[in-house]
Design a protein around this motif. Structure first.
Motif, PDB file in Angstrom:
ATOM      1  N   SER A  19      27.228 -14.598  24.601  1.00 41.96           N
ATOM      2  CA  SER A  19      25.801 -14.809  24.888  1.00 41.96           C
ATOM      3  C   SER A  19      25.278 -13.869  25.962  1.00 41.96           C
ATOM      4  O   SER A  19      24.066 -13.651  26.063  1.00 41.96           O
ATOM      5  N   SER A  20      26.178 -13.286  26.756  1.00 39.21           N
ATOM      6  CA  SER A  20      25.749 -12.318  27.771  1.00 39.21           C
ATOM      7  C   SER A  20      25.016 -11.145  27.122  1.00 39.21           C
ATOM      8  O   SER A  20      24.219 -10.473  27.767  1.00 39.21           O
ATOM      9  N   TYR A  21      25.300 -10.866  25.868  1.00 34.67           N
ATOM     10  CA  TYR A  21      24.667  -9.718  25.187  1.00 34.67           C
ATOM     11  C   TYR A  21      23.261 -10.026  24.683  1.00 34.67           C
ATOM     12  O   TYR A  21      22.589  -9.133  24.176  1.00 34.67           O
ATOM     13  N   LEU A  22      22.840 -11.286  24.775  1.00 35.79           N
ATOM     14  CA  LEU A  22      21.515 -11.628  24.256  1.00 35.79           C
ATOM     15  C   LEU A  22      20.432 -11.005  25.128  1.00 35.79           C
ATOM     16  O   LEU A  22      20.421 -11.205  26.347  1.00 35.79           O
ATOM     17  N   ASN A  23      19.530 -10.267  24.517  1.00 41.06           N
ATOM     18  CA  ASN A  23      18.407  -9.723  25.254  1.00 41.06           C
ATOM     19  C   ASN A  23      17.303 -10.757  25.332  1.00 41.06           C
ATOM     20  O   ASN A  23      17.292 -11.747  24.587  1.00 41.06           O
ATOM     21  N   HIS A  24      16.366 -10.475  26.230  1.00 38.24           N
ATOM     22  CA  HIS A  24      15.240 -11.388  26.405  1.00 38.24           C
ATOM     23  C   HIS A  24      14.090 -11.020  25.475  1.00 38.24           C
ATOM     24  O   HIS A  24      13.855  -9.839  25.191  1.00 38.24           O
ATOM     25  N   ALA A  59      14.892 -16.517  25.495  1.00 37.43           N
ATOM     26  CA  ALA A  59      14.009 -16.358  26.659  1.00 37.43           C
ATOM     27  C   ALA A  59      14.845 -16.563  27.915  1.00 37.43           C
ATOM     28  O   ALA A  59      15.514 -17.584  28.043  1.00 37.43           O
ATOM     29  N   TYR A  60      14.792 -15.582  28.805  1.00 37.35           N
ATOM     30  CA  TYR A  60      15.520 -15.738  30.080  1.00 37.35           C
ATOM     31  C   TYR A  60      14.740 -16.650  31.032  1.00 37.35           C
ATOM     32  O   TYR A  60      15.301 -17.173  31.981  1.00 37.35           O
ATOM     33  N   VAL A  61      13.423 -16.721  30.808  1.00 36.86           N
ATOM     34  CA  VAL A  61      12.562 -17.515  31.705  1.00 36.86           C
ATOM     35  C   VAL A  61      11.673 -18.401  30.828  1.00 36.86           C
ATOM     36  O   VAL A  61      11.658 -18.262  29.603  1.00 36.86           O
TER      37      VAL A  61
HETATM   38  C1  LIG Z   1      22.272  -8.796  29.931  1.00 39.84           C
HETATM   39  S1  LIG Z   1      21.703  -7.362  29.336  1.00 39.84           S
HETATM   40  C2  LIG Z   1      21.662  -7.507  27.636  1.00 39.84           C
HETATM   41  C3  LIG Z   1      22.471  -6.431  26.998  1.00 39.84           C
HETATM   42  C4  LIG Z   1      21.898  -5.083  27.308  1.00 39.84           C
HETATM   43  N1  LIG Z   1      20.768  -4.803  26.438  1.00 39.84           N
HETATM   44  C5  LIG Z   1      22.925  -3.932  27.185  1.00 39.84           C
HETATM   45  O1  LIG Z   1      22.550  -2.860  26.702  1.00 39.84           O
HETATM   46  O2  LIG Z   1      24.043  -4.090  27.623  1.00 39.84           O
HETATM   47  C6  LIG Z   1      20.032  -7.448  29.845  1.00 39.84           C
HETATM   48  C7  LIG Z   1      19.408  -6.088  29.978  1.00 39.84           C
HETATM   49  O3  LIG Z   1      18.928  -5.666  28.742  1.00 39.84           O
HETATM   50  C8  LIG Z   1      17.646  -5.090  28.881  1.00 39.84           C
HETATM   51  N2  LIG Z   1      16.669  -5.998  28.285  1.00 39.84           N
HETATM   52  C9  LIG Z   1      16.886  -7.245  27.815  1.00 39.84           C
HETATM   53  N3  LIG Z   1      15.757  -7.762  27.311  1.00 39.84           N
HETATM   54  C10 LIG Z   1      14.800  -6.840  27.476  1.00 39.84           C
HETATM   55  C11 LIG Z   1      13.411  -6.795  27.177  1.00 39.84           C
HETATM   56  N4  LIG Z   1      12.785  -7.816  26.609  1.00 39.84           N
HETATM   57  N5  LIG Z   1      12.740  -5.679  27.507  1.00 39.84           N
HETATM   58  C12 LIG Z   1      13.336  -4.628  28.081  1.00 39.84           C
HETATM   59  N6  LIG Z   1      14.638  -4.601  28.389  1.00 39.84           N
HETATM   60  C13 LIG Z   1      15.366  -5.694  28.094  1.00 39.84           C
HETATM   61  C14 LIG Z   1      17.371  -4.955  30.352  1.00 39.84           C
HETATM   62  O4  LIG Z   1      17.814  -3.702  30.775  1.00 39.84           O
HETATM   63  C15 LIG Z   1      18.212  -6.036  30.922  1.00 39.84           C
HETATM   64  O5  LIG Z   1      18.543  -5.704  32.221  1.00 39.84           O
END
Ligand SMILES: C[S@@+](CC[C@H](N)C(=O)[O-])C[C@H]1O[C@@H](n2cnc3c(N)ncnc32)[C@H](O)[C@@H]1O
Length: 548
Positions: A445-450, A484-486
């Motif tokens: 789940s750490s790989y989930l983007n927001h 959603a992170y928030v």
């Molecule tokens: C925990 S990581 C998720 C995996 C990451 N995308 C990676 O390449 O390893 C969270 C990071 O992904 C990017 N990210 C996630 N959600 C985003 C969004 N909605 N808009 C822009 N960047 C996002 C940001 O750089 C954030 O710091």
């Protein structure tokens, strides 16, 4: 070049110190980035004339396919488990390697395989490579280096073939995204995608936390299990005899798991190693350990943050997973010490953390010192593992990736933070961090983007930290899964602009990025003057932290 040369050089370093945690260090060094950097350096320095390992025939005269086949065969062989057996095996392999060297070039590969086998069980592989360079004939040494590089390269590149496990219905994909304000510049980003079609409301996967930590106001109250975070009736809680955090558990099963994973090492005077490996602890050392743990528990209480606890638990869990490997199955009593997070492959917990993004944070000197002391008094030598740099990586990794665990609609009794908003600890919680009972760190789940219009949501339906990822809408194989992170709901009385601004500022404060999701883009069209000012603040803040 003789048997005595290698053996003597080696004996001077560490053969005698093959104790449990030395093997743990060995394992880590072999897999961590510094070791790989060192290998690359060695490779350049040592093998100037060596053809690339990708070439069809190598300068050592051994065909690459033959090397690959030989490597595979060695990998299939069982490695001895106890320190004594390892030492014996090591000596036998080095001895045999040296005898084969003396037989001439036809035996170079066979000799190199012996040295390579010895390398697999030696506690300090980098040091051993340096010794080999001095003591092993160059053509044989070249083959040892080729085998080592091939092994490390395959492990690194093969990771995403084994992780996440196929049964979880998701895969990690690397995509290129344009860089803002820099036409034609691209940056790489990892995303999680579905590997099959999923219906709205369907479970995509369930994932257990690698480590958890209760919110500090709930610690010691007995209202939640310290391991799975489940709600408890304090009068029915299972309480261990000795526990520095006054922990409570929902069952003896959770208590046992917690002890095996980290509790024994960090917060009790129990032996951190199973009886088979545990050295006797003299009374004075016990008192020092007690004091170090008290200082750590006081620190956690005073600062009220979860990340330092997650870091300590993660390190402890690595120790427990590695020591469990050393004990013959059935004898260990360490069931569940090694989490199964991949479809095969020989990966450690550190492999999972190493590839993740992390926040650029600097732990206080005090925090590093306290943690080192807890580790040192549990297993002397373990403290070497927590260098300032590594501590920063761990802390940044946990701070960046932890998810808030909440049940139902979340709780309403969490004390309001008293720090500045930018200093409040954040975890990914779609209901807001005030609603969580604690946090968990999850490998997949750490790989989930927001996204402010997320395609999925975490849910803790079993009333524990077990994370169920549920689809918010129908997803096709290949679609990105986001959460959603928030809290992304538009609150009563909040305008579209205000809601957008709130979300984006929270994301910058917690994760330091300007959200590029579809909803933010759509809502930016009608942006008013006031929001535009805030927007430039978001960009400035991101630039400041990313440029730092
Ligand atoms: C925990 S990581 C998720 C995996 C990451 N995308 C990676 O390449 O390893 C969270 C990071 O992904 C990017 N990210 C996630 N959600 C985003 C969004 N909605 N808009 C822009 N960047 C996002 C940001 O750089 C954030 O710091």
């Amino acid at each position: 070049m003789t048997k005595t040369t290698t053996m003597l050089a080696v004996a001077g370093i560490a053969v005698g110190s093959l104790v449990a945690y030395a093997v743990y260090f060995d394992y880590k060094r072999r897999t961590d980035a510094n070791f790989r950097k060192q290998l690359r350096k060695d490779k350049k320095r040592v093998a100037k004339n060596q053809a690339s390992s990708e070439a069809s025939a190598s300068s050592s005269g051994v065909d690459v396919d033959e090397l690959k086949h030989a490597l595979e065969t060695v990998r299939q062989e069982e490695v001895p488990t106890t320190p004594e057996e390892k030492e014996k095996y090591f000596m036998a392999q080095v001895g045999m390697g040296e005898q084969l060297c003396a037989k001439g070039p036809t035996f170079n590969l066979a000799a190199a395989l012996c040295f390579y086998r010895a390398l697999r069980v030696y506690p300090s592989p980098v040091e051993l490579i340096v010794i080999y360079e001095r003591t092993v004939p160059p053509p044989v040494f070249q083959i040892v280096m080729q085998l080592t590089n091939m092994d490390v390269k395959e492990r690194v590149e093969g990771y995403y073939d084994c992780f996440p496990p196929k049964a979880m219905n998701v895969a990690v994909k690397t995509i290129e995204v344009p860089v803002k304000d820099q036409p034609e510049a691209f940056t790489k980003k990892k995303i999680l995608v579905c590997t099959k079609d999923i219906e709205a409301g369907e479970l995509i996967y369930k994932e257990e936390a690698i480590v958890t930590a209760l919110d500090s106001d709930l610690q010691g109250k007995g209202t939640h299990c310290n391991h799975c975070l489940r709600s408890l009736d304090p009068s029915n809680a299972v309480r261990p005899e000795s526990d520095r955090l006054d922990s409570a558990y929902c069952s003896t099963e959770c208590l046992d798991k917690a002890k095996t994973h980290s509790q024994s090492l960090l917060f009790s005077l129990d032996s951190p190693l199973p009886a088979l490996l545990a050295p006797a602890i003299p009374p004075a050392a016990r008192a020092a350990r007690d004091e170090a743990q008290q200082a750590f528990a006081d620190y956690l209480k005073k600062h009220g943050k979860a990340a330092p606890q997650l870091v300590a638990r993660f390190i402890a869990r690595q120790v427990s997973a590695e020591t469990a490997k050393m004990i013959p199955p059935g004898l260990s009593g360490m069931k569940g010490a090694e989490p199964v997070l991949t479809d095969g492959g020989d990966y450690t917990l550190y492999d999972h953390l190493e590839r993740l993004r992390y926040l650029d944070v600097t732990p206080s000197e005090e925090e590093t010192k306290i943690l080192r002391e807890v580790l040192q008094h549990a297993l002397p030598g373990l403290e070497q593992f927590v260098t300032e740099e590594r501590h920063a990586t761990y802390l940044g990794g946990m701070s960046y990736n932890a998810f808030g665990v909440y049940f139902g609609e979340g709780r309403d009794d969490k004390p309001e933070p008293t720090e500045r908003p930018e200093d409040v600890e954040k975890s990914r919680t779609p209901l807001g961090t005030q609603k969580q009972v604690g946090v968990g760190f999850y490998a997949v789940s750490s790989y989930l983007n927001h996204s402010c219009m997320p395609s999925a949501r975490p849910s803790f339906d079993e009333g524990t930290a077990g994370l169920h990822l549920i689809a918010n809408r129908p997803l096709k194989a290949g679609d990105e899964v986001t959460v959603a992170y928030v809290d992304v709901t538009q609150k009563e009385g909040e305008s579209v602009d205000e809601s957008r601004r709130r979300r984006r500022i929270e994301l910058v404060r917690g994760w330091r990025f300007a959200c590029t999701c579809e909803r933010c883009a759509q809502e930016s069209n009608g942006i008013d003057e006031e929001s535009a000012k805030d927007e430039s603040k978001v960009s400035d803040a991101v630039k400041r932290v990313e440029g730092a």
